[in-house]
Motif scaffolding. Structure first.
Motif, PDB file in Angstrom:
ATOM      1  N   ALA A   1     156.762   3.371  97.564  1.00 61.26           N
ATOM      2  CA  ALA A   1     156.646   2.237  96.642  1.00 61.26           C
ATOM      3  C   ALA A   1     157.928   2.067  95.814  1.00 61.26           C
ATOM      4  CB  ALA A   1     155.441   2.447  95.731  1.00 61.26           C
ATOM      5  N   GLY A   2     158.958   2.855  96.144  1.00 58.34           N
ATOM      6  CA  GLY A   2     160.246   2.712  95.447  1.00 58.34           C
ATOM      7  C   GLY A   2     160.294   3.434  94.107  1.00 58.34           C
ATOM      8  N   ILE A   3     159.387   4.375  93.890  1.00 60.60           N
ATOM      9  CA  ILE A   3     159.378   5.106  92.610  1.00 60.60           C
ATOM     10  C   ILE A   3     159.784   6.557  92.876  1.00 60.60           C
ATOM     11  CG2 ILE A   3     157.912   5.892  90.691  1.00 60.60           C
ATOM     12  CD1 ILE A   3     156.101   3.428  91.334  1.00 60.60           C
ATOM     13  N   LYS A   4     160.777   7.026  92.114  1.00 60.45           N
ATOM     14  CA  LYS A   4     161.212   8.418  92.291  1.00 60.45           C
ATOM     15  C   LYS A   4     160.080   9.359  91.921  1.00 60.45           C
ATOM     16  CE  LYS A   4     166.021   7.694  91.405  1.00 60.45           C
ATOM     17  NZ  LYS A   4     167.125   7.733  90.475  1.00 60.45           N
ATOM     18  N   ALA A   5     159.969  10.450  92.660  1.00 53.61           N
ATOM     19  CA  ALA A   5     158.916  11.419  92.354  1.00 53.61           C
ATOM     20  C   ALA A   5     159.494  12.817  92.446  1.00 53.61           C
ATOM     21  CB  ALA A   5     157.742  11.254  93.307  1.00 53.61           C
ATOM     22  N   PHE A   6     159.191  13.627  91.441  1.00 54.39           N
ATOM     23  CA  PHE A   6     159.702  15.000  91.380  1.00 54.39           C
ATOM     24  C   PHE A   6     158.707  15.939  92.037  1.00 54.39           C
ATOM     25  CE2 PHE A   6     160.068  19.171  89.446  1.00 54.39           C
ATOM     26  CZ  PHE A   6     161.427  19.406  89.582  1.00 54.39           C
ATOM     27  N   GLY A   7     159.121  16.509  93.177  1.00 54.57           N
ATOM     28  CA  GLY A   7     158.255  17.438  93.902  1.00 54.57           C
ATOM     29  C   GLY A   7     158.517  17.287  95.381  1.00 54.57           C
ATOM     30  N   PRO A   8     158.024  18.246  96.173  1.00 54.65           N
ATOM     31  CA  PRO A   8     158.229  18.181  97.625  1.00 54.65           C
ATOM     32  C   PRO A   8     157.267  17.201  98.307  1.00 54.65           C
ATOM     33  CG  PRO A   8     156.965  20.128  97.071  1.00 54.65           C
ATOM     34  CD  PRO A   8     157.312  19.464  95.766  1.00 54.65           C
ATOM     35  N   SER A   9     157.598  16.835  99.533  1.00 62.56           N
ATOM     36  CA  SER A   9     156.699  16.018 100.352  1.00 62.56           C
ATOM     37  C   SER A   9     155.460  16.836 100.703  1.00 62.56           C
ATOM     38  CB  SER A   9     157.418  15.652 101.650  1.00 62.56           C
ATOM     39  OG  SER A   9     157.610  16.837 102.412  1.00 62.56           O
ATOM     40  N   GLY A  10     154.450  16.162 101.202  1.00 62.31           N
ATOM     41  CA  GLY A  10     153.229  16.862 101.605  1.00 62.31           C
ATOM     42  C   GLY A  10     153.522  17.927 102.652  1.00 62.31           C
ATOM     43  N   ALA A  11     154.404  17.601 103.598  1.00 61.59           N
ATOM     44  CA  ALA A  11     154.725  18.560 104.661  1.00 61.59           C
ATOM     45  C   ALA A  11     155.443  19.777 104.072  1.00 61.59           C
ATOM     46  CB  ALA A  11     155.588  17.885 105.718  1.00 61.59           C
ATOM     47  N   ALA A  12     156.372  19.542 103.142  1.00 66.05           N
ATOM     48  CA  ALA A  12     157.110  20.671 102.551  1.00 66.05           C
ATOM     49  C   ALA A  12     156.215  21.485 101.613  1.00 66.05           C
ATOM     50  CB  ALA A  12     158.340  20.156 101.814  1.00 66.05           C
ATOM     51  N   ALA A  13     155.225  20.820 101.017  1.00 67.70           N
ATOM     52  CA  ALA A  13     154.315  21.520 100.092  1.00 67.70           C
ATOM     53  C   ALA A  13     153.419  22.516 100.820  1.00 67.70           C
ATOM     54  CB  ALA A  13     153.472  20.518  99.310  1.00 67.70           C
ATOM     55  N   GLN A  14     153.395  22.463 102.152  1.00 62.33           N
ATOM     56  CA  GLN A  14     152.610  23.445 102.911  1.00 62.33           C
ATOM     57  C   GLN A  14     153.160  24.862 102.710  1.00 62.33           C
ATOM     58  OE1 GLN A  14     149.692  22.391 104.136  1.00 62.33           O
ATOM     59  NE2 GLN A  14     150.447  20.513 103.186  1.00 62.33           N
ATOM     60  N   LEU A  15     154.375  24.940 102.201  1.00 66.70           N
ATOM     61  CA  LEU A  15     154.962  26.247 101.886  1.00 66.70           C
ATOM     62  C   LEU A  15     154.056  27.018 100.912  1.00 66.70           C
ATOM     63  CD1 LEU A  15     157.578  27.677 102.728  1.00 66.70           C
ATOM     64  CD2 LEU A  15     158.682  26.716 100.714  1.00 66.70           C
ATOM     65  N   GLU A  16     153.354  26.290 100.065  1.00 65.52           N
ATOM     66  CA  GLU A  16     152.350  26.920  99.194  1.00 65.52           C
ATOM     67  C   GLU A  16     150.935  26.730  99.734  1.00 65.52           C
ATOM     68  OE1 GLU A  16     152.329  25.817  95.023  1.00 65.52           O
ATOM     69  OE2 GLU A  16     150.388  26.796  94.697  1.00 65.52           O
ATOM     70  N   ALA A  17     150.661  25.536 100.256  1.00 63.01           N
ATOM     71  CA  ALA A  17     149.276  25.172 100.574  1.00 63.01           C
ATOM     72  C   ALA A  17     148.759  25.869 101.821  1.00 63.01           C
ATOM     73  CB  ALA A  17     149.166  23.659 100.746  1.00 63.01           C
ATOM     74  N   ASP A  18     149.667  26.376 102.647  1.00 63.69           N
ATOM     75  CA  ASP A  18     149.251  27.077 103.863  1.00 63.69           C
ATOM     76  C   ASP A  18     150.083  28.355 103.995  1.00 63.69           C
ATOM     77  OD1 ASP A  18     148.644  28.021 106.339  1.00 63.69           O
ATOM     78  OD2 ASP A  18     149.109  26.173 107.425  1.00 63.69           O
ATOM     79  N   LYS A  19     149.471  29.467 103.597  1.00 61.39           N
ATOM     80  CA  LYS A  19     150.221  30.728 103.591  1.00 61.39           C
ATOM     81  C   LYS A  19     150.624  31.154 105.003  1.00 61.39           C
ATOM     82  CE  LYS A  19     148.238  32.661  99.299  1.00 61.39           C
ATOM     83  NZ  LYS A  19     149.368  32.849  98.375  1.00 61.39           N
ATOM     84  N   ALA A  20     149.916  30.640 106.027  1.00 59.98           N
ATOM     85  CA  ALA A  20     150.289  30.975 107.411  1.00 59.98           C
ATOM     86  C   ALA A  20     151.597  30.249 107.757  1.00 59.98           C
ATOM     87  CB  ALA A  20     149.178  30.583 108.372  1.00 59.98           C
ATOM     88  N   PHE A  21     151.714  28.988 107.349  1.00 62.45           N
ATOM     89  CA  PHE A  21     152.959  28.231 107.536  1.00 62.45           C
ATOM     90  C   PHE A  21     154.110  28.933 106.800  1.00 62.45           C
ATOM     91  CE2 PHE A  21     155.868  25.068 105.629  1.00 62.45           C
ATOM     92  CZ  PHE A  21     156.397  24.501 106.772  1.00 62.45           C
ATOM     93  N   SER A  22     153.823  29.323 105.568  1.00 64.16           N
ATOM     94  CA  SER A  22     154.835  29.972 104.748  1.00 64.16           C
ATOM     95  C   SER A  22     155.355  31.252 105.430  1.00 64.16           C
ATOM     96  CB  SER A  22     154.160  30.266 103.412  1.00 64.16           C
ATOM     97  OG  SER A  22     154.979  30.956 102.569  1.00 64.16           O
TER      98      SER A  22
END
Ligand code: AMP
Ligand code: GLY
Length: 425
Positions: A85-106
Motif C-alpha cells: 500500500a506504499g507505507i513503510k513498515a519496520f519489521g521482516p516480511s512474513g517469510a523472513a519472520a519464519q526465523l522465529e515463527a518456525d524453529k525448524a526453519f530457523s
C-alpha cells in the motif's frame, strides 16, 4: 511523520516512549496500546491482528511508518501488506519472520550456514519423538516449533521428563498448532545473553547487549515466562565476544537469509548461550525483546525513528547510535500465579511515586484503565526500569521503585541483575 505502532505490551510502551522523543515525529498512534502508551501518543482501539482495519487506519491518517512490535502480525505478513500500500513498515516480511515463527526453519538456516547452535532433530509424530528421546541418556530440550509466547520450551534433565513434555505438546496440544512439530535439542550450559541488531537487508547495526531472566523464580527456578526482568549491558558480553557473535552468527544469518530468498530487515534478536565452546544460538526472534527493550531503549540516546527509517531504507551504514554509558535494569511486576492462571482487575497504586524517583520509568505491560484507575490486565503487569551508574545502582533504584507500587498478589523476582553484579565484582 505520523507513526503507527502496533502492539500493547511493555516492549511497545518502551518503543512508544522513545519514539515520542524523536525529532521527526508528528503524531504517534498506538494500536491497541495500553494506559502507558496513552501518555506517549494516541491509542487507537484496533487489535494487533485486525490487519485490514490497521491498514485502513494507516491510509486515512497519512502514516509514514508502521512499527510492528509483536511477532504474530510479522509472521502473518503484515509488513508486505503495508509496503504494497506504499507505507513503510519496520519489521521482516512474513517469510523472513519464519526465523522465529518456525524453529525448524530457523535450524535449517543455521545448519545451512554453519551457525553455531545446539544439535537437534525435528519430529512431527509423537511416537517417533518418544522413541528417539528414550534412546538418549542425557538432558534434552523439547521445543514446540511454532509461536508459543516464550513458553514453548522445556529444559528436561531426564529423557523421561522430555517424553512427558513432548506428549503434552504433541498429544495434549498444549500450544495448539504451534506444537504439531517439535525440536528435540541437546541441552547447552552457560550464561545467556540477548543480542539485538538493526538489519536493513544488508547492513547490521548491533545494539548494546542485554540479558533476560526467563524463569519465573529466583535463581532461575520454575517454568519459563515471557521474561521476568532484564538488564543492559550484559558485562559477560565483552567487545571481543560481541565481535565473535557478529562474525559467527549475525553476518552468516543475514547472508543466509538473502541466499534463501528471504532477505531480512527489522530487528534481529539472537538469544545466545555462552558455552565453553563459544557462543551458540538458542533461538532467533524477529522483533525487539520484551523486557530487554525496556533497559536497552532507556540507554539509547540517539533518535529511534531515524534508526528505524534507516533500517527500512537500507541506509544503516549512514547512522551512528549513541548510548548512555550507565546501566539499566528492568524488574517485571507480575500477577501472582503467572505463567499459569492469575486474576485480573486488581487496582494498581504508586506508579507516580515510583516514577518520581530520578531515572525511573514504569513501563506498562498488562494494565488497563477502569473507572479512572489503572488495574492489572495481564500476567506481566509492569516493567519497572531504572538507570544507574553501575548495574548494582540501577538494580537498587529499580527495586526502590518496585516498593512504591502495590497491587493484590503482585509478584516479582528479587534477583534481577544479580548475575551481572556477581560477574562484575
Ligand atoms: P528459546 O525460546 O528457544 O530461547 O528457549 C527459552 C529458554 O529455554 C532459553 O532462554 C534457555 O534458558 C532455555 N533453552 C532453550 N534451548 C536450550 C538449550 N538447547 N539448552 C539449554 N537451555 C535452553
Ligand atoms: N525476552 C524474551 C523475548 O522477548 O522473547
Amino acid at each position: 511523520m505520523n507513526v503507527l505502532l502496533i502492539g500493547n505490551g511493555g516492549r511497545e510502551h518502551a518503543i512508544a516512549w522513545k519514539l515520542a522523543q524523536s525529532k521527526g515525529l508528528k503524531k504517534l498512534f498506538i494500536a491497541p496500546g495500553n494506559p502507558g502508551t496513552a501518555k506517549c501518543g494516541t491509542n487507537v482501539d484496533i487489535k494487533a491482528d485486525d490487519y485490514d482495519t490497521l491498514l485502513g487506519f494507516a491510509k486515512d491518517n497519512k502514516i509514514g511508518l508502521a512499527v510492528i512490535g509483536p511477532e504474530d502480525p510479522l509472521a502473518a505478513g503484515i509488513v508486505e501488506r503495508f509496503e504494497k500500500a506504499g507505507i513503510k513498515a519496520f519489521g521482516p516480511s512474513g517469510a523472513a519472520a519464519q526465523l522465529e515463527a518456525d524453529k525448524a526453519f530457523s535450524k535449517q538456516i543455521m545448519k545451512a550456514n554453519a551457525i553455531p547452535t545446539a544439535e537437534s532433530r525435528t519430529f512431527d509424530n509423537f511416537q517417533d519423538a518418544k522413541t528417539y528421546i528414550a534412546s538418549r541418556d542425557e538432558a534434552v530440550v523439547i521445543k514446540a516449533t511454532g509461536l508459543a509466547k516464550g513458553k514453548g520450551v522445556f529444559v528436561c534433565d531426564e529423557p523421561a521428563e522430555g517424553i512427558i513434555a513432548a506428549e503434552k505438546i504433541m498429544e495434549g496440544k498444549l500450544f495448539g498448532k504451534a506444537g504439531e512439530k517439535i525440536l528435540v535439542e541437546d541441552k547447552l550450559l552457560g550464561q545467556e545473553a540477548s543480542i539485538l541488531a538493526f538489519v536493513d537487508g544488508r547492513n547490521i547495526y548491533v545494539l548494546e547487549s542485554s540479558q533476560d531472566h526467563k524463569a519465573v523464580g529466583d535463581g532461575d527456578t520454575g517454568p519459563n515466562t515471557g521474561g521476568m526482568g532484564a538488564y543492559s549491558p550484559a558485562p559477560i558480553v565483552t567487545d571481543k565476544l560481541m565481535d565473535q557473535i557478529t562474525k559467527e552468527i549475525l553476518v552468516p544469518t543475514v547472508d543466509g537469509m538473502n541466499r534463501n530468498g528471504t532477505p531480512y530487515k527489522g530487528i534481529l534478536y539472537a538469544g545466545i548461550m555462552l558455552t565453553q565452546g563459544g557462543p551458540r544460538v538458542l533461538e532467533f526472534n524477529v522483533r525487539f525483546g520484551d523486557p530487554e527493550t525496556q533497559p536497552i531503549l532507556m540507554r539509547l540516546k540517539s533518535d529511534l525513528l531515524e534508526a528505524m527509517l534507516a533500517t527500512c531504507d537500507g541506509t544503516l551504514d549512514k547512522i551512528t547510535l549513541e548510548w548512555d554509558s550507565r546501566a539499566a535494569v528492568c524488574v517485571v511486576m507480575a500477577s501472582g500465579g503467572y505463567p499459569d492462571d492469575y486474576e485480573k482487575g486488581k487496582v494498581i497504586t504508586g506508579i507516580e511515586d515510583a516514577e518520581a524517583i530520578k531515572d525511573v520509568v514504569v513501563f506498562h505491560a498488562g494494565t488497563a484503565e477502569k473507572n479512572g484507575q489503572i488495574v492489572t490486565a495481564g500476567g506481566r503487569v509492569l516493567g519497572v526500569t531504572a538507570l544507574g551508574d553501575k548495574i548494582a545502582d540501577a538494580k537498587a533504584k529499580a527495586y526502590q521503585a518496585v516498593e512504591k507500587i502495590k497491587f493484590e498478589k503482585a509478584y516479582c523476582r528479587n534477583d534481577i541483575a544479580d548475575k551481572a553484579i556477581k560477574a562484575k565484582n
